[in-house]
Design an enzyme around this catalytic site. Sequence first.
Site, PDB file in Angstrom:
ATOM      1  N   ASP A 146       4.238   4.893  -8.182  1.00  0.00           N
ATOM      2  CA  ASP A 146       2.950   4.647  -7.306  1.00  0.00           C
ATOM      3  C   ASP A 146       3.397   3.350  -6.107  1.00  0.00           C
ATOM      4  O   ASP A 146       4.316   3.227  -6.136  1.00  0.00           O
ATOM      5  CB  ASP A 146       1.945   4.028  -8.143  1.00  0.00           C
ATOM      6  CG  ASP A 146       0.592   4.259  -8.080  1.00  0.00           C
ATOM      7  OD1 ASP A 146       0.306   4.669  -6.770  1.00  0.00           O
ATOM      8  OD2 ASP A 146      -0.242   4.319  -9.073  1.00  0.00           O
ATOM      9  N   ASP A 203      -7.082   8.664  -4.571  1.00  0.00           N
ATOM     10  CA  ASP A 203      -7.026   9.014  -5.950  1.00  0.00           C
ATOM     11  C   ASP A 203      -8.214   9.942  -5.816  1.00  0.00           C
ATOM     12  O   ASP A 203      -9.313   9.755  -5.251  1.00  0.00           O
ATOM     13  CB  ASP A 203      -7.488   7.930  -6.843  1.00  0.00           C
ATOM     14  CG  ASP A 203      -6.292   7.110  -7.149  1.00  0.00           C
ATOM     15  OD1 ASP A 203      -5.138   7.503  -6.810  1.00  0.00           O
ATOM     16  OD2 ASP A 203      -6.489   6.085  -7.537  1.00  0.00           O
TER      17      ASP A 203
END
Length: 388
Positions: A146, A203
């Site tokens: 991430d 996301d």
Amino acid sequence: MFFFSFVFLSLVSIISSLDNGLGKTPQMGWNSWNHFGCRINETVIRETADALISTGLAKAGYTYVNVDDCWASARDSTTKFIQPDPSTFPSGMAALADYVHSRGLLFGLYSDAGYETCAGRPGSFGYEDIDAHVYAQWKVDYLKYDNCNSRPTNCTIKERYERMRDALNRTGRPIFYSACEWGEMLPALWFRSVANSWRTTGDIVDTWLLMLLNIDINNLFWSFAAPHGFNDPDMLEIGNGGMTYNEYRTHMSLWSIAKAPLLIGCDVRNISKESLELLTNPEVIAVNQDPLGLQGKKVRIDPYNGTEVWAGPLVDGSMAVVAFNRNNDMSQAVVVSFSDLGWKTTSQVKVRDLWARQDLGQFQCNYTALNIEPHGVQMLKMTLIASE
């Protein structure tokens, strides 16, 4: 020209792809984040591995069991080895990986290219070799990496991801490398040599409009996807309840033709029959896993009635097609012109409905998908029979 443009552009990209032997087709599996967030523990992961077997999802190709954020707690003060949270993973990650492997599945973990993960757990920046070594010792097969908490450093974003790529490669263990940079620096343009897949978007959210936003953004980068490196519009939301059955079928169709990773994001221990049917249709999965590995794209948009045609080539010379009605309140016919697929208008084409799993016959010039419901699709395989 349609087919050859796909091949030419993708062959250019293949030249510099990450050489770790993984990702010949998009990854398939399960990830904990969309449904559980930080509410994870080793029991949930073990039960999920069991459920992937018992539901037939593993047999359908969903083999990665990926633990997302919140599994780690701190670093050992002496070795700096990252430690699993003792309250939620008391047996340790090596034991959990062994259990997942004992079920014939693959095990994945999450880390971050910053100082901390998105949930505030230890990140890997500055500890890339240590963490890669530990993951290899634990027999990890997959790393989602991430991009949170990356305070200013002397490294560019690309360099931070390259550092972990190199550290993983130095372990000698093949570990699938999934870069989650959120598309901020257009990673599709330069990540082929860095990772096996790269996020092109922010996301995903379990709503119709935000699901479409992700796949529309992802479509912009269609020419950069090819075997060993795929665009990633984020994980599947099927089964989480925010969309209708019809919308989830569209979600699955678009992800499949776009060669997106198929990572289930629901609680498969309690999955519905309807969600299971959507996730396991073998002919739809076959489009996603086609060895040619070239991403389908929009080939026609009709802004007046809200319909679209998506298409992409398959290894046997046929075309995968999605006839899509984006309209909110009216059923529509969607015309698929064979010229949009790179074929002559006089072509004879065999058409098969992949969701119904039945042949529809042979057609000339075009095929019309009738009465597609609002937010619905017909997913097709079209095979050229004759071209006059």
